[in-house]
Enzyme design. Structure first.
Site, PDB file in Angstrom:
ATOM      1  N   CYS A  33       0.829  -1.207   0.000  1.00 15.44           N
ATOM      2  CA  CYS A  33       0.000   0.000   0.000  1.00 15.44           C
ATOM      3  C   CYS A  33       0.863   1.256   0.000  1.00 15.44           C
ATOM      4  CB  CYS A  33      -0.899   0.051   1.244  1.00 15.44           C
ATOM      5  SG  CYS A  33      -1.909  -1.397   1.520  1.00 15.44           S
ATOM      6  N   CYS A  67      -5.969   1.892  -2.050  1.00 18.51           N
ATOM      7  CA  CYS A  67      -5.186   3.139  -2.134  1.00 18.51           C
ATOM      8  C   CYS A  67      -4.461   3.306  -3.460  1.00 18.51           C
ATOM      9  CB  CYS A  67      -4.189   3.211  -0.983  1.00 18.51           C
ATOM     10  SG  CYS A  67      -2.847   1.989  -1.075  1.00 18.51           S
ATOM     11  N   ASP A 425      21.643  36.068 -14.894  1.00 19.62           N
ATOM     12  CA  ASP A 425      20.437  36.476 -15.612  1.00 19.62           C
ATOM     13  C   ASP A 425      19.966  37.849 -15.118  1.00 19.62           C
ATOM     14  OD1 ASP A 425      17.968  35.467 -17.316  1.00 19.62           O
ATOM     15  OD2 ASP A 425      17.161  36.379 -15.498  1.00 19.62           O
TER      16      ASP A 425
END
Length: 465
Positions: A33, A67, A425
């Site tokens: 699960c 699940c 930049d």
């Protein structure tokens, strides 16, 4: 390695932060699960934990029907890391084993099959073949439940070599036959696009993500309209197009490919485009206390680092700019009929010897594009998330006309380096100056944001007017 007590506490409390980071296997039921499964917490002696679902399946467990472990987002750890195992997992997830086998995978990683197997088993508890089988079953179930193709078409689209292998793989992974996973009312319609749902970890800040693509739009190759992003794709065996729309907990995808065997690669491109495997809560926790970035994270929770559909395309566009790239596409791109999309971006082969002066490029810029294309054609340069990041950055910088800013941009959006930060930049410097009054020592300051500097950069860009 997994710590039993930590995992058991996370499972007992259904902590969503651990969803996708490991799976829980219960020896008394033979089922594995997600850690958020609502079923009753198993007793400690009956509990085992595995890093990936493939390891649980290899140990004889099948996926929980409640699940749905195969629907969990991928672990964000593999996005951050750039080592051999992480690169191998990304390649397998993109369907490379279906194309070239385990031997081809090892060659792309420049290691032996034995070494690759040993490294993956040591870290994950399972080798590349078992991981590929698990991924194949996950794609198959996604197609079975999301699209009314015939089961035989789904078998080959997911990478199985026969229907018999497909039936056996689905039974081993999910404990049911493929026909039992499908809604009996579904009608087979092979004429339209594939319709899929790709889950992610909320929140996801949709407006900045779509705005990023809209501001850099390459007409004919991509389009943004009414909350939907569309673009053409060049895939291993074919070309196609995709449209993506962001929902509350999943992205709705309409995918058209001329060869269904390209489905796995296309699905992975979509996840990368919208950065769907990110863990926004973990990123916010690490960046939230920073005086500069913290307030920006609170303003735009779930901000993602946009990916790209083709690393070569991204590199060329970062060198040329939008107008020149548009002329390039209309001259050497492959036409498609998917209005408003008209072309697939040109291949490296098409540009390696092209007369780029014909579309008005300067000699220097044309030489840069041709050198970039030849490096990709020759196999010297790989521009995707499966490349060795350090080697790729060095090879890019060796190409005349490509500087640090372009390399940082490619590292962020094509190589998937979430710690890349193009500090030179002008936009980043302007944002830092606007927020703190200075942009000096920005590169030094950015080290405090590791390993999430790419997300910090996105928050700085998004803060600009």
């Amino acid at each position: 390695m997994l710590d039993f007590e930590t995992c058991y506490r996370a499972m007992s409390s259904r902590d969503p932060r651990f969803d996708g980071r490991f799976v829980v296997a219960v020896t008394s039921t033979g089922v594995y699960c997600r850690p958020v499964c609502p079923s009753r917490t198993p007793k400690r002696p009956n509990t085992r934990f595995f890093v990936v679902p493939a390891a649980a399946e290899a140990a004889g467990f099948r996926a929980c029907r409640r699940c749905r472990p195969e629907s969990a987002p991928e672990s964000p750890e593999w996005n951050v890391r750039g080592d051999l195992v992480a690169r191998a997992l990304r390649l397998i997830t993109a369907g490379v084993v279906d194309e070239v086998g385990i031997g081809g995978l090892a060659r792309q990683l420049t290691v032996s099959e034995r070494h690759l197997h040993r490294q993956m088993v040591a870290e994950l508890g399972v080798g590349p073949q078992a991981f590929a089988l698990n991924r194949r079953a996950q794609i198959a179930r996604l197609l079975i439940e999301s699209q009314a193709l015939s089961l035989s078409d789904i078998a080959f689209a997911a990478g199985y070599s026969s229907v018999r292998q497909f039936n056996h793989g689905i039974r081993a992974a999910f404990g049911r036959a493929p026909s039992e996973l499908r809604n009996g009312s579904a009608k087979v319609d092979c004429t339209g696009p594939l319709v899929l749902r790709l889950r992610y970890r909320p929140p996801l800040s949709a407006e900045p993500l779509l705005g990023w693509f809209a501001e850099r739009l390459l007409t004919g190759v991509e389009a943004v309209d009414d909350g939907e992003y569309r673009r053409t794709l060049r895939l291993p065996r074919s070309t196609g197009w995709v449209s993506l729309r962001i929902g509350a907990d999943a992205v709705s995808v309409r995918l058209h490919v001329s060869d269904l065997r390209d489905t796995t690669a296309a699905v992975q491109r979509c996840r990368e485009l919208f950065d769907l495997d990110a863990d926004p809560d973990m990123i916010a926790e690490d960046l939230g206390d920073d005086p500069l970035i913290g307030p920006l994270v609170a303003t735009r929770p779930g901000l993602r680092v946009p990916g790209c559909a083709d690393g070569f395309e991204l590199a060329v566009r970062s060198v040329l700019g939008q107008q020149a790239a548009r002329r390039l596409v209309h001259r050497w791109g492959e036409p498609v009929a998917a209005q408003p999309l008209t072309h697939v971006f040109p291949t490296p082969d098409a540009l390696a010897e092209a007369d780029l002066a014909a579309i008005g490029l300067t000699t220097r810029r044309a030489d840069t594009i041709r050198a970039l294309a030849r490096a990709v054609c020759d196999g010297d340069l790989r521009l995707d998330r499966y490349a060795d990041r350090t080697d790729t950055v060095a090879r890019l910088l060796a190409i005349p006309g490509i500087g640090q800013r372009t390399v940082g941009y490619v590292a962020m959006h094509a190589l998937g380096d979430l710690d890349a930060f193009p500090s030179g930049d002008l936009g980043l410097r302007g944002a830092a100056r606007r927020l703190s009054g200075t942009s000096s020592r920005l590169d030094e300051r950015s080290r405090q944001w590791r390993p999430w500097r790419s997300y910090a950069a996105m928050h700085l860009w998004a803060s600009l007017p």
